[in-house]
Each structure stands twice: as C-alpha cells, then as structure tokens.
Design a protein around this motif. Sequence first.
Motif, PDB file in Angstrom:
ATOM      1  N   GLY A  13       0.809  -1.218   0.000  1.00  0.00           N
ATOM      2  CA  GLY A  13       0.000   0.000   0.000  1.00  0.00           C
ATOM      3  C   GLY A  13       0.836   1.260   0.000  1.00  0.00           C
ATOM      4  N   ARG A  14       0.288   2.347   0.510  1.00  0.00           N
ATOM      5  CA  ARG A  14       0.931   3.663   0.441  1.00  0.00           C
ATOM      6  C   ARG A  14       2.049   3.857   1.463  1.00  0.00           C
ATOM      7  N   ASP A  15       2.104   3.020   2.503  1.00  0.00           N
ATOM      8  CA  ASP A  15       3.092   3.181   3.554  1.00  0.00           C
ATOM      9  C   ASP A  15       4.446   2.656   3.070  1.00  0.00           C
ATOM     10  N   LEU A  16       5.309   3.575   2.664  1.00  0.00           N
ATOM     11  CA  LEU A  16       6.593   3.182   2.081  1.00  0.00           C
ATOM     12  C   LEU A  16       7.471   2.416   3.067  1.00  0.00           C
ATOM     13  N   ASP A  17       7.479   2.837   4.331  1.00  0.00           N
ATOM     14  CA  ASP A  17       8.306   2.131   5.308  1.00  0.00           C
ATOM     15  C   ASP A  17       7.848   0.681   5.455  1.00  0.00           C
ATOM     16  N   ALA A  18       6.517   0.477   5.495  1.00  0.00           N
ATOM     17  CA  ALA A  18       5.994  -0.890   5.595  1.00  0.00           C
ATOM     18  C   ALA A  18       6.310  -1.679   4.331  1.00  0.00           C
ATOM     19  N   ASP A  19       6.201  -1.022   3.166  1.00  0.00           N
ATOM     20  CA  ASP A  19       6.512  -1.690   1.903  1.00  0.00           C
ATOM     21  C   ASP A  19       7.973  -2.126   1.862  1.00  0.00           C
ATOM     22  N   LEU A  20       8.864  -1.233   2.242  1.00  0.00           N
ATOM     23  CA  LEU A  20      10.295  -1.549   2.203  1.00  0.00           C
ATOM     24  C   LEU A  20      10.635  -2.643   3.198  1.00  0.00           C
ATOM     25  N   ALA A  21       9.998  -2.627   4.362  1.00  0.00           N
ATOM     26  CA  ALA A  21      10.229  -3.687   5.345  1.00  0.00           C
ATOM     27  C   ALA A  21       9.780  -5.034   4.783  1.00  0.00           C
ATOM     28  N   GLN A  22       8.640  -5.031   4.065  1.00  0.00           N
ATOM     29  CA  GLN A  22       8.165  -6.276   3.471  1.00  0.00           C
ATOM     30  C   GLN A  22       9.094  -6.747   2.354  1.00  0.00           C
ATOM     31  N   VAL A  23       9.611  -5.808   1.548  1.00  0.00           N
ATOM     32  CA  VAL A  23      10.580  -6.160   0.508  1.00  0.00           C
ATOM     33  C   VAL A  23      11.813  -6.809   1.140  1.00  0.00           C
ATOM     34  N   GLU A  24      12.293  -6.246   2.231  1.00  0.00           N
ATOM     35  CA  GLU A  24      13.466  -6.807   2.904  1.00  0.00           C
ATOM     36  C   GLU A  24      13.174  -8.213   3.447  1.00  0.00           C
ATOM     37  N   THR A  25      11.978  -8.401   4.000  1.00  0.00           N
ATOM     38  CA  THR A  25      11.601  -9.723   4.506  1.00  0.00           C
ATOM     39  C   THR A  25      11.517 -10.743   3.379  1.00  0.00           C
ATOM     40  N   LEU A  26      10.864 -10.356   2.292  1.00  0.00           N
ATOM     41  CA  LEU A  26      10.716 -11.269   1.157  1.00  0.00           C
ATOM     42  C   LEU A  26      12.066 -11.600   0.525  1.00  0.00           C
TER      43      LEU A  26
END
Length: 288
Positions: A13-26
């Motif tokens: 979604g729009r929350d870039l910090d959450a998106d980047l954290a998910q990218v790092e996890t994946l």
Amino acid sequence: MSTSVAAVAAGFGRDLDADLAQVETLTAQARARGVSVLALPEACLGGYLSALGRGRDGTHDEEPDSLPPVLDLAGPELRRVAAAAREMTVVVGFCEADGPLRYNSAAVVSGEGVLGVHRKVHQPLGEDLHYAAGEDLRAFDTPAGRVGALICYDKAFPESARALALDGAGIIACISAWPASRTATAGSIAEDRWTHRFNIFDQARALENQVVWLASNQVGTFGSLRFVSHAKVVGPGGDVLASTGADAGMAVATLDVDEVLGTARRSMFHLGDRRPELYDYDRVAAHA
C-alpha cells in the motif's frame, strides 16, 4: 548450473516504510531458499492506483483516492532495495519521477544498484490519466544473465515479450497489479475470468518465446480493486513450474536456465524460425 528463481504474490500500500520492510523480509526469505532472481509485484513501493476505469467523457468513472508516491531512481528507497538484494537480482515496481512526468516503472536491481528500468508501455483503463507511457523495450545484463522486465498489461501484447527475447533475455519478469474483473465477477478468485486471462498470457508468452517467465502480482484488495494473485514461474515449454494460486506467497523453481532454454529451442526454435519480412503491419493494413 542450477538457478532458483521466484515470483511473489503480496499486498502493498501507500506506507513506504511498511513496503520496504516487506521487501526486505521477502528478499531474505528468497535468499534462504537460494533464489538468484526475484520478481516482486508492480507498484510494491507505494502501492498501485486504488481505482481504474475510464468514463465516456475521457476521465475516470471512479477516481483514485490517492496516487502512489513519486520516487527517484537515485533515491533512498531503491538504495535500500539494492542493499537488501546484495548478490540477488530483484525486480521491483515503483512510481518513477522524471521531471514533471510520472511513470509506472520496474527497476532491475542488485547490490550494485539499479541495472535497468522498464517503464510500462501499455496502459489499460485510464491509467494514462496518471502515468506517462514508456517508449522502450529492452533486456538488461544482471548477475543472473540477461533479464527483461514487463509490467502487467504489457503481457497482453505479444510484441513486448518478443522484443525482450530477441534482445537476449532468457528470463522475463512480468510484474503485475492485475485485478479481478469488475463485471460478471466470480465469487472465487480462482474462477474469475481475468484470473484465467492472466494465467493464459503467462503460459503463452513463455511458450512462444521459449523463455523462463516470472509473473508476480499483488494480492488482496486496495481501494476498489481486488487482485488475482497467482504468482508463478513458467518454463520455456509453457509449463507452470511453481504457483502461489489464489494465495499470498512465493513461487520458487530451480532449473538450469541455459539447459532448459537449449532443450526447448533444439528442435523447435520459435525465435530462429520467424519470418520478420512478412510482419510489416503497415504493408498488411494496406492490402486489407
């Protein structure tokens, strides 16, 4: 030499910090499974449009309630993706800034930084009201060999994947935010007619170009859109090697890319058997 490749189905979604954290996890999960090439979804940095559809007056019949954040190629977000990628090649979707223009883009990233960028060429359902269209189709050299990137609706046009295959791409990653149908919708994502089309395009593009095809997708809902998931790896014979189905997850397959391409192309070489002198669309139209 065997290579593991993967495509992700996940919601962003729009929350870039959450998106980047998910990218790092994946990315960490993929590394733990030995993955060398990872395809993340379209618009996974900042999310996709929350609504699609063009009205008769040329405007949206449903306006997005917000637009994705515009990111710079040299900005901290893609540097963070590169740091997470390290030795891997990661294809990541984002909204790219270029002066006053916005592009729906896919960056091919490794620990060295951005190796190449594809700007979405084909724009469905009023997407052109919010993004400029890309003007280039080419593959990029990566630690895992020559890789091409496409975005979502690009896969509906055979010429897009063919251009990348002719440019030497043995692996093509088509990243998507592919939604379910807005009309005659099915109760089950697996039975939705747009899911059916998504899957057919993936297998056809892999088979006709005899390439390894990675299809990522968003999952869940965002605004008025419901995404079909079905991330997958397709072999050069059009066979689905791994799929997430209608769920979130990571489809992973291990194969020797050079060997499977060579095997597929040894008896039937679709690229080599082309007759491009007959494919002049202007000439064909003139005789219609």
